[in-house]
Enzyme design. Structure first.
Site, PDB file in Angstrom:
ATOM      1  N   LYS A 115       0.866  -1.184   0.000  1.00  0.00           N
ATOM      2  CA  LYS A 115       0.000   0.000   0.000  1.00  0.00           C
ATOM      3  C   LYS A 115       0.901   1.231   0.000  1.00  0.00           C
ATOM      4  O   LYS A 115       1.984   1.205   0.596  1.00  0.00           O
ATOM      5  CB  LYS A 115      -0.852   0.001   1.285  1.00  0.00           C
ATOM      6  CG  LYS A 115      -2.072   0.884   1.216  1.00  0.00           C
ATOM      7  CD  LYS A 115      -3.251   0.163   0.606  1.00  0.00           C
ATOM      8  CE  LYS A 115      -4.427   1.063   0.422  1.00  0.00           C
ATOM      9  NZ  LYS A 115      -5.606   0.348  -0.096  1.00  0.00           N
ATOM     10  N   GLY A 150     -25.523   1.904   2.667  1.00  0.00           N
ATOM     11  CA  GLY A 150     -24.665   2.508   1.636  1.00  0.00           C
ATOM     12  C   GLY A 150     -25.094   2.046   0.266  1.00  0.00           C
ATOM     13  O   GLY A 150     -25.145   0.847  -0.016  1.00  0.00           O
ATOM     14  N   GLY A 172     -23.734   3.329  -2.742  1.00  0.00           N
ATOM     15  CA  GLY A 172     -22.790   3.872  -3.717  1.00  0.00           C
ATOM     16  C   GLY A 172     -22.416   2.823  -4.745  1.00  0.00           C
ATOM     17  O   GLY A 172     -23.231   1.970  -5.105  1.00  0.00           O
ATOM     18  N   VAL A 192     -20.539   0.177  -4.658  1.00  0.00           N
ATOM     19  CA  VAL A 192     -20.645  -1.235  -4.252  1.00  0.00           C
ATOM     20  C   VAL A 192     -22.070  -1.574  -3.794  1.00  0.00           C
ATOM     21  O   VAL A 192     -22.711  -2.477  -4.334  1.00  0.00           O
ATOM     22  CB  VAL A 192     -19.619  -1.550  -3.139  1.00  0.00           C
ATOM     23  CG1 VAL A 192     -19.830  -2.950  -2.590  1.00  0.00           C
ATOM     24  CG2 VAL A 192     -18.196  -1.400  -3.674  1.00  0.00           C
TER      25      VAL A 192
HETATM   26  P1  NAD Z   1     -18.932   4.962  -2.584  1.00  0.00           P
HETATM   27  O1  NAD Z   1     -18.351   6.235  -2.113  1.00  0.00           O
HETATM   28  O2  NAD Z   1     -19.291   4.794  -4.015  1.00  0.00           O
HETATM   29  O3  NAD Z   1     -20.257   4.618  -1.741  1.00  0.00           O
HETATM   30  C1  NAD Z   1     -20.338   4.719  -0.354  1.00  0.00           C
HETATM   31  C2  NAD Z   1     -21.763   5.134  -0.037  1.00  0.00           C
HETATM   32  O4  NAD Z   1     -21.951   5.055   1.368  1.00  0.00           O
HETATM   33  C3  NAD Z   1     -22.093   6.565  -0.459  1.00  0.00           C
HETATM   34  O5  NAD Z   1     -23.298   6.557  -1.190  1.00  0.00           O
HETATM   35  C4  NAD Z   1     -22.224   7.302   0.872  1.00  0.00           C
HETATM   36  O6  NAD Z   1     -23.142   8.374   0.809  1.00  0.00           O
HETATM   37  C5  NAD Z   1     -22.712   6.192   1.769  1.00  0.00           C
HETATM   38  N1  NAD Z   1     -22.511   6.405   3.202  1.00  0.00           N
HETATM   39  C6  NAD Z   1     -21.483   7.020   3.839  1.00  0.00           C
HETATM   40  N2  NAD Z   1     -21.680   7.016   5.161  1.00  0.00           N
HETATM   41  C7  NAD Z   1     -22.858   6.361   5.388  1.00  0.00           C
HETATM   42  C8  NAD Z   1     -23.582   6.003   6.542  1.00  0.00           C
HETATM   43  N3  NAD Z   1     -23.170   6.331   7.765  1.00  0.00           N
HETATM   44  N4  NAD Z   1     -24.731   5.330   6.399  1.00  0.00           N
HETATM   45  C9  NAD Z   1     -25.189   4.975   5.172  1.00  0.00           C
HETATM   46  N5  NAD Z   1     -24.530   5.303   4.019  1.00  0.00           N
HETATM   47  C10 NAD Z   1     -23.380   5.974   4.137  1.00  0.00           C
HETATM   48  O7  NAD Z   1     -17.886   3.820  -2.097  1.00  0.00           O
HETATM   49  P2  NAD Z   1     -17.819   2.324  -2.602  1.00  0.00           P
HETATM   50  O8  NAD Z   1     -16.771   2.197  -3.636  1.00  0.00           O
HETATM   51  O9  NAD Z   1     -19.200   1.828  -2.857  1.00  0.00           O
HETATM   52  O10 NAD Z   1     -17.234   1.613  -1.299  1.00  0.00           O
HETATM   53  C11 NAD Z   1     -18.061   1.268  -0.203  1.00  0.00           C
HETATM   54  C12 NAD Z   1     -17.261   0.470   0.810  1.00  0.00           C
HETATM   55  O11 NAD Z   1     -16.729  -0.702   0.183  1.00  0.00           O
HETATM   56  C13 NAD Z   1     -16.042   1.204   1.389  1.00  0.00           C
HETATM   57  O12 NAD Z   1     -15.852   0.766   2.728  1.00  0.00           O
HETATM   58  C14 NAD Z   1     -14.895   0.691   0.547  1.00  0.00           C
HETATM   59  O13 NAD Z   1     -13.662   0.771   1.241  1.00  0.00           O
HETATM   60  C15 NAD Z   1     -15.313  -0.739   0.340  1.00  0.00           C
HETATM   61  N6  NAD Z   1     -14.721  -1.392  -0.841  1.00  0.00           N
HETATM   62  C16 NAD Z   1     -14.932  -0.885  -2.080  1.00  0.00           C
HETATM   63  C17 NAD Z   1     -14.393  -1.528  -3.177  1.00  0.00           C
HETATM   64  C18 NAD Z   1     -14.627  -1.030  -4.577  1.00  0.00           C
HETATM   65  O14 NAD Z   1     -14.293  -1.762  -5.516  1.00  0.00           O
HETATM   66  N7  NAD Z   1     -15.185   0.141  -4.784  1.00  0.00           N
HETATM   67  C19 NAD Z   1     -13.634  -2.690  -2.999  1.00  0.00           C
HETATM   68  C20 NAD Z   1     -13.445  -3.205  -1.723  1.00  0.00           C
HETATM   69  C21 NAD Z   1     -14.016  -2.532  -0.635  1.00  0.00           C
END
Ligand code: NAD
Length: 355
Positions: free
Chosen positions: A81, A183, A185, A187
Site C-alpha cells: 500500500k 450505503g 454507492g 458497491v
Molecule cells: P462509494 O463512495 O461509491 O459509496 C459509499 C456510499 O456510502 C455513499 O453513497 C455514501 O453516501 C454512503 N454512506 C457514507 N456514510 C454512510 C452512513 N453512515 N450510512 C449509510 N450510508 C453511508 O464507495 P464504494 O466504492 O461503494 O465503497 C463502499 C465500501 O466498500 C467502502 O468501505 C470501501 O472501502 C469498500 N470497498 C470498495 C471496493 C470497490 O471496488 N469500490 C472494494 C473493496 C471494498
C-alpha cells in the site's frame, strides 16, 4: 525512541520506504508487507494526516490487509500500500504524481499500485507515464478487464450473500429474502441491483437520501434512516459504506442471522468477530467477500505484464470462487469454534508463509 519495528502495526513488513521529492513536494510512504505470493499489490491513498505517524500506521495496517486479501482471493500477488501525504488544501500536482511514479518504478515491480481514497483513474494514468507497475487504468476495449472495480466487488458480495443464505438459512433462492443494505454507492448500489434481480426484499439507507430514494424507486425497495438500518429486522445486514461499524452496541442491536457486505474493516476491534459468533450471527469476513475489485485490478495488471489483454470473463470466473472460500471458512469455524474472521486470518497467514 521506540524502535520502528516495535510499532504495534509493524508485522515483519518486507520494506517500508519513505519517499520525499524536494522539487515536487511529494512526501509518501510505500509499504510492502509480503511478496510471498507475488508482487505486492495495493492502492495509493492521498490523504491529509494531522500527524504523519497516522500515515505510517495506515500504510503498515493497509498493506498487511492487502497481503491477506490477495492471498485469500487466490491471486499471485502479495500485499502493499502507498500513502501520499497531502497538505491541508489537498493540493495534488502532475509533478507529484510523476515523482510518485518514479518511486514506484524504482522498486522494479516489487510494488504494483492502483487507485484508493483520493486517487482517481486519471491520476493512475499520469503515474503510468513513469512506471508500468500500475493498474486500474481505463478499459482498453469491449470485454476487457480494467476500469471501475466497484461492479466486480458488488458481484462478489452478491455471490457471497447467496452462499451465506444457503449456509445459514438452507435455501438456494433469494426470492423474498430480506436484505438491509447500508450505503448505496458504487458497491452497495450494485449489490442491491443484483439482489433485486433475484427477487430479494430490500431495505436501503444512505446519508445521501436522494441516492437511496432514486435506487429504491428503481428497485421497488424501502428506505430507512441511516440510524435505523442496523437495527432493521432482516435476514442479511449488508454493510457497504463505512468501516468499524460492528462494535459492542451495534452488534447487540442487530436483528439478523447474517452480516455480509463489502465495507473494509467492518469489525471495530478484532474481538468483535467473536461477539458476532457469540450471537450466532454468520459473518462473511470483509476482505474475503469484497475481493472482486482487487481481482479485477490484478487480472488487468497481470495480463498487461504478460503482453495480453485481460478479459471480464476471466475476472468473473475468479470472482465466482469467492463463495467457495467463504464456505470453507464457515465450515472450519463451525468445526473449531473459532470465529470466522480469525479462521480467515489464519488461512491467509498460512498462504503467505507465516502460518
Ligand atoms: P462509494 O463512495 O461509491 O459509496 C459509499 C456510499 O456510502 C455513499 O453513497 C455514501 O453516501 C454512503 N454512506 C457514507 N456514510 C454512510 C452512513 N453512515 N450510512 C449509510 N450510508 C453511508 O464507495 P464504494 O466504492 O461503494 O465503497 C463502499 C465500501 O466498500 C467502502 O468501505 C470501501 O472501502 C469498500 N470497498 C470498495 C471496493 C470497490 O471496488 N469500490 C472494494 C473493496 C471494498
Amino acid at each position: 525512541m521506540t524502535a520502528f519495528w516495535a510499532e504495534p502495526d509493524f508485522d515483519a513488513h518486507e520494506l517500508v520506504q519513505l519517499v520525499h521529492d524536494r522539487a515536487s513536494g511529494l512526501t509518501a510512504i510505500i509499504a510492502i508487507h509480503s511478496t510471498h505470493c507475488g508482487p505486492a499489490a495495493g492502492g495509493t491513498r492521498f490523504w491529509h494526516y494531522n500527524d504523519p505517524a497516522g500515515a505510517i500506521r495506515d500504510a503498515l495496517r493497509l498493506s498487511r490487509g492487502m497481503s491477506y486479501k490477495n492471498a485469500m482471493a487466490g491471486l499471485p500477488m502479495g500485499g502493499g500500500k502507498a500513502v501520499i501525504l497531502a497538505d491541508e488544501q489537498r493540493i495534488k500536482t502532475p509533478e507529484m504524481l510523476a515523482a510518485f511514479g518514479d518511486a514506484v518504478d524504482a522498486l522494479g515491480g516489487r510494488y504494483v499500485t492502483a487507485e484508493d481514497v483520493g486517487i482517481s483513474e486519471a491520476d493512475m494514468v499520469a503515474v503510468s507515464k513513469r512506471t508500468a507497475h500500475v493498474s486500474g487504468l481505463p478499459v482498453a476495449g469491449e470485454g476487457s478487464a480494467g476500469g471501475d472495480p466497484g461492479p466486480f466487488t458488488a458481484y462478489g458480495i452478491y455471490l457471497g450473500i447467496k452462499a451465506a443464505v444457503q449456509h445459514k438459512l438452507g435455501t438456494d433462492s433469494l426470492s423474498g429474502v430480506h436484505v438491509a443494505v447500508q450505503g448505496t454507492g458504487s458497491v452497495g448500489g450494485g449489490v442491491a441491483r443484483l439482489l433485486a434481480q433475484d427477487g430479494a426484499r430490500l431495505t436501503l439507507a444512505d446519508i445521501s437520501t436522494d441516492r437511496a430514494n432514486v435506487l429504491a424507486q428503481q428497485l421497488g425497495a424501502e428506505v430507512v434512516s441511516t440510524d435505523a438500518i442496523m437495527t432493521t429486522p432482516c435476514d442479511v445486514f449488508s454493510p457497504n459504506a463505512l468501516g468499524a461499524i460492528l462494535d459492542d452496541n451495534s452488534i447487540a442491536a442487530l436483528d439478523c442471522p447474517i452480516v455480509a457486505g463489502g465495507a473494509n474493516n467492518q469489525l471495530a476491534r478484532e474481538e468483535h468477530g467473536e461477539v458476532l459468533a457469540a450471537r450466532d450471527i454468520l459473518y462473511a469476513p470483509d476482505y474475503v467477500i469484497n475481493a472482486g475489485g482487487i481481482i479485477s485490478v490484478a487480472t488487468e495488471y497481470l495480463a498487461r505484464r504478460d503482453g495480453r489483454t485481460g478479459t471480464v470473463a476471466e475476472v468473473n470466473a475468479l470472482v465466482a470462487q469467492i463463495p467457495g472460500r467463504l464456505q470453507s471458512i464457515w465450515r472450519e469455524s463451525e468445526a473449531t469454534g473459532i470465529s470466522s474472521d480469525v479462521v480467515a486470518d489464519r488461512m491467509a497467514q498460512k498462504l503467505i508463509g507465516r502460518g
